[in-house]
Write an enzyme that holds these catalytic residues in place. Structure first.
Site, PDB file in Angstrom:
ATOM      1  N   ASN A   9      -7.814  -9.584 -33.515  1.00  0.00           N
ATOM      2  CA  ASN A   9      -7.428 -10.237 -32.253  1.00  0.00           C
ATOM      3  C   ASN A   9      -5.914 -10.443 -32.270  1.00  0.00           C
ATOM      4  O   ASN A   9      -5.417 -11.280 -33.007  1.00  0.00           O
ATOM      5  CB  ASN A   9      -8.174 -11.571 -32.140  1.00  0.00           C
ATOM      6  CG  ASN A   9      -7.719 -12.392 -30.942  1.00  0.00           C
ATOM      7  OD1 ASN A   9      -6.998 -11.895 -30.070  1.00  0.00           O
ATOM      8  ND2 ASN A   9      -8.138 -13.650 -30.896  1.00  0.00           N
ATOM      9  N   TRP A  10      -5.225  -9.670 -31.448  1.00  0.00           N
ATOM     10  CA  TRP A  10      -3.742  -9.729 -31.452  1.00  0.00           C
ATOM     11  C   TRP A  10      -3.205 -10.917 -30.672  1.00  0.00           C
ATOM     12  O   TRP A  10      -1.998 -11.166 -30.687  1.00  0.00           O
ATOM     13  CB  TRP A  10      -3.163  -8.430 -30.871  1.00  0.00           C
ATOM     14  CG  TRP A  10      -3.472  -7.200 -31.657  1.00  0.00           C
ATOM     15  CD1 TRP A  10      -4.208  -7.110 -32.822  1.00  0.00           C
ATOM     16  CD2 TRP A  10      -3.056  -5.853 -31.358  1.00  0.00           C
ATOM     17  NE1 TRP A  10      -4.291  -5.804 -33.246  1.00  0.00           N
ATOM     18  CE2 TRP A  10      -3.584  -5.012 -32.364  1.00  0.00           C
ATOM     19  CE3 TRP A  10      -2.316  -5.277 -30.333  1.00  0.00           C
ATOM     20  CZ2 TRP A  10      -3.380  -3.631 -32.384  1.00  0.00           C
ATOM     21  CZ3 TRP A  10      -2.106  -3.908 -30.340  1.00  0.00           C
ATOM     22  CH2 TRP A  10      -2.629  -3.092 -31.362  1.00  0.00           C
ATOM     23  N   LYS A  11      -4.080 -11.606 -29.958  1.00  0.00           N
ATOM     24  CA  LYS A  11      -3.661 -12.759 -29.133  1.00  0.00           C
ATOM     25  C   LYS A  11      -2.491 -12.351 -28.221  1.00  0.00           C
ATOM     26  O   LYS A  11      -2.461 -11.229 -27.735  1.00  0.00           O
ATOM     27  CB  LYS A  11      -3.338 -13.963 -30.031  1.00  0.00           C
ATOM     28  CG  LYS A  11      -4.495 -14.276 -30.990  1.00  0.00           C
ATOM     29  CD  LYS A  11      -4.397 -15.599 -31.687  1.00  0.00           C
ATOM     30  CE  LYS A  11      -5.608 -15.774 -32.607  1.00  0.00           C
ATOM     31  NZ  LYS A  11      -5.673 -17.065 -33.258  1.00  0.00           N
ATOM     32  N   HIS A  98     -13.174 -17.802 -27.067  1.00  0.00           N
ATOM     33  CA  HIS A  98     -12.289 -18.107 -28.198  1.00  0.00           C
ATOM     34  C   HIS A  98     -11.840 -19.559 -28.088  1.00  0.00           C
ATOM     35  O   HIS A  98     -11.639 -20.075 -26.986  1.00  0.00           O
ATOM     36  CB  HIS A  98     -11.075 -17.163 -28.182  1.00  0.00           C
ATOM     37  CG  HIS A  98     -10.288 -17.256 -29.443  1.00  0.00           C
ATOM     38  ND1 HIS A  98      -9.397 -18.275 -29.681  1.00  0.00           N
ATOM     39  CD2 HIS A  98     -10.271 -16.480 -30.552  1.00  0.00           C
ATOM     40  CE1 HIS A  98      -8.866 -18.120 -30.891  1.00  0.00           C
ATOM     41  NE2 HIS A  98      -9.384 -17.031 -31.436  1.00  0.00           N
ATOM     42  N   GLU A 100      -9.127 -20.923 -28.376  1.00  0.00           N
ATOM     43  CA  GLU A 100      -7.889 -21.120 -27.601  1.00  0.00           C
ATOM     44  C   GLU A 100      -8.184 -21.095 -26.098  1.00  0.00           C
ATOM     45  O   GLU A 100      -7.537 -21.796 -25.318  1.00  0.00           O
ATOM     46  CB  GLU A 100      -6.855 -20.047 -28.004  1.00  0.00           C
ATOM     47  CG  GLU A 100      -6.324 -20.314 -29.420  1.00  0.00           C
ATOM     48  CD  GLU A 100      -5.975 -19.076 -30.218  1.00  0.00           C
ATOM     49  OE1 GLU A 100      -5.793 -17.997 -29.641  1.00  0.00           O
ATOM     50  OE2 GLU A 100      -5.903 -19.198 -31.468  1.00  0.00           O
ATOM     51  N   GLU A 170     -15.735 -19.299 -35.743  1.00  0.00           N
ATOM     52  CA  GLU A 170     -14.337 -19.552 -36.067  1.00  0.00           C
ATOM     53  C   GLU A 170     -14.081 -21.059 -36.069  1.00  0.00           C
ATOM     54  O   GLU A 170     -13.847 -21.652 -35.003  1.00  0.00           O
ATOM     55  CB  GLU A 170     -13.416 -18.904 -35.017  1.00  0.00           C
ATOM     56  CG  GLU A 170     -13.536 -17.408 -34.927  1.00  0.00           C
ATOM     57  CD  GLU A 170     -12.268 -16.779 -34.328  1.00  0.00           C
ATOM     58  OE1 GLU A 170     -11.704 -15.898 -34.982  1.00  0.00           O
ATOM     59  OE2 GLU A 170     -11.843 -17.185 -33.234  1.00  0.00           O
ATOM     60  N   GLY A 176      -5.248 -19.958 -37.818  1.00  0.00           N
ATOM     61  CA  GLY A 176      -3.791 -19.992 -37.859  1.00  0.00           C
ATOM     62  C   GLY A 176      -3.221 -21.064 -38.770  1.00  0.00           C
ATOM     63  O   GLY A 176      -2.029 -21.353 -38.722  1.00  0.00           O
ATOM     64  N   SER A 216      -8.053 -17.598 -40.606  1.00  0.00           N
ATOM     65  CA  SER A 216      -7.223 -17.339 -41.784  1.00  0.00           C
ATOM     66  C   SER A 216      -7.852 -16.340 -42.761  1.00  0.00           C
ATOM     67  O   SER A 216      -7.766 -16.515 -43.980  1.00  0.00           O
ATOM     68  CB  SER A 216      -6.863 -18.646 -42.497  1.00  0.00           C
ATOM     69  OG  SER A 216      -6.104 -19.483 -41.639  1.00  0.00           O
ATOM     70  N   GLY A 237      -6.909 -12.853 -36.932  1.00  0.00           N
ATOM     71  CA  GLY A 237      -5.768 -13.103 -36.058  1.00  0.00           C
ATOM     72  C   GLY A 237      -4.476 -12.601 -36.689  1.00  0.00           C
ATOM     73  O   GLY A 237      -4.169 -11.407 -36.656  1.00  0.00           O
ATOM     74  N   GLY A 238      -3.738 -13.502 -37.275  1.00  0.00           N
ATOM     75  CA  GLY A 238      -2.403 -13.192 -37.801  1.00  0.00           C
ATOM     76  C   GLY A 238      -2.347 -11.953 -38.679  1.00  0.00           C
ATOM     77  O   GLY A 238      -1.434 -11.122 -38.542  1.00  0.00           O
TER      78      GLY A 238
HETATM   79  P1  13P Z   1      -6.057 -16.351 -37.776  1.00  0.00           P
HETATM   80  O1  13P Z   1      -6.649 -15.202 -38.552  1.00  0.00           O
HETATM   81  O2  13P Z   1      -4.606 -16.187 -37.482  1.00  0.00           O
HETATM   82  O3  13P Z   1      -6.390 -17.673 -38.411  1.00  0.00           O
HETATM   83  O4  13P Z   1      -6.771 -16.349 -36.334  1.00  0.00           O
HETATM   84  C1  13P Z   1      -8.145 -16.285 -36.273  1.00  0.00           C
HETATM   85  C2  13P Z   1      -8.549 -16.061 -34.874  1.00  0.00           C
HETATM   86  O5  13P Z   1      -8.388 -16.918 -34.026  1.00  0.00           O
HETATM   87  C3  13P Z   1      -9.116 -14.753 -34.518  1.00  0.00           C
HETATM   88  O6  13P Z   1      -9.677 -14.766 -33.248  1.00  0.00           O
END
Ligand code: 13P
Length: 252
Positions: A9-11, A98, A100, A170, A176, A216, A237-238
């Site tokens: 997920n590149w957000k 998600h 967010e 998640e 993050g 993470s 994510g990251g």
């Molecule tokens: P991180 O891997 O940066 O913690 O993000 C997880 C995430 O929200 C994937 O959708």
């Protein structure tokens, strides 16, 4: 046996050019890699999808997902993108709910149930996210929270439709933050989620359900997480923004 699914997920990160380069680097890293038992998905910002997919099609190793969508096919909804539009350009997966989106855009389980139905109606695969906040975990009510997210967001679906859904657990406190759920904590929740599906839809559907862990995930913890019996891969994510890290997770 369930195959593993690794989704990045590149957000709201990368330019189109950076996104295309990232997929090119992933394809180079995956050359000669047998992906028979693995599905790799990248989930870029919507604006990037057409260009990224054109690149991804060259090697045919990476599938495309979207981070969100509207629930209508079309209409006067300024700023929105419909499941039909995503299908039209070749998207296969859509992330829904998600944390967010839940936190910053006030998406709730009821809305997500409607979105999930709309995504399935276009023959797209929803990746439905659930997970508790730190406060909810510390209060000991985390299972109830996740149960409610699953029941209200998904359990209106028919058995046929539910068997197409992917769930992503998640925990918000792990997103993050660099603070991963321990393999035991994640396994406990994945097992719990699978048991909810078994009770509602029966053992067969529960046994075939993919439940991804997110929060993470890094190359150095992916193997231990993914080797838990109820963890079927990750929503990253990251670490999905760097080809080397994402490849390390894919190969874990
Ligand atoms: P991180 O891997 O940066 O913690 O993000 C997880 C995430 O929200 C994937 O959708």
């Amino acid at each position: 046996m369930r195959n593993k699914i690794i989704a990045g997920n590149w957000k709201m990160y990368t330019t189109v050019e950076e996104g295309v380069a990232l997929v090119k680097a992933l394809d180079a890293g995956l050359a000669g890699n047998d992906l028979a038992n693995k599905t790799v998905i990248v989930i870029p910002p919507a604006l990037h999808i057409v260009s990224v997919l054109a690149e991804a099609k060259k090697a045919g190793k990476v599938h495309l997902g979207a981070q969100n969508c509207h629930y209508e096919k079309e209409g006067a909804f300024t700023g929105e993108i419909s499941p039909r539009m995503l299908k039209d350009v070749g998207v296969e997966y859509v992330v829904l709910g998600h944390s967010e989106r839940r936190q910053y855009f006030k998406e709730d389980n009821g809305l997500l149930a409607v979105k999930t139905g709309a995504v399935l109606a276009e023959n797209l695969i929803p990746i439905y996210c659930c997970g508790e906040t730190l406060e909810q975990r510390e209060s000991g009510k985390y299972k109830e929270v996740v149960q409610q997210q699953i029941e209200e967001g998904l359990f209106g679906l028919s058995a046929e439709n539910i068997s197409k859904v992917i769930v992503a657990y998640e925990p918000v406190w792990a997103i993050g933050t660099g603070k991963t759920a321990s393999p035991e904590q994640a396994q406990e929740m994945h097992h719990f989620i699978r048991s909810l599906f078994a009770t509602k839809y029966g053992q067969d559907i529960a046994a075939n359900l993919h439940i991804l862990y997110g929060g993470s995930v890094k190359p150095n913890n992916a193997k231990e997480l993914f080797s838990q019996p109820d963890i079927d891969g990750g929503l990253v994510g990251g670490a999905a923004l760097k080809a080397e890290d994402f490849l390390g997770i894919i190969n874990a």
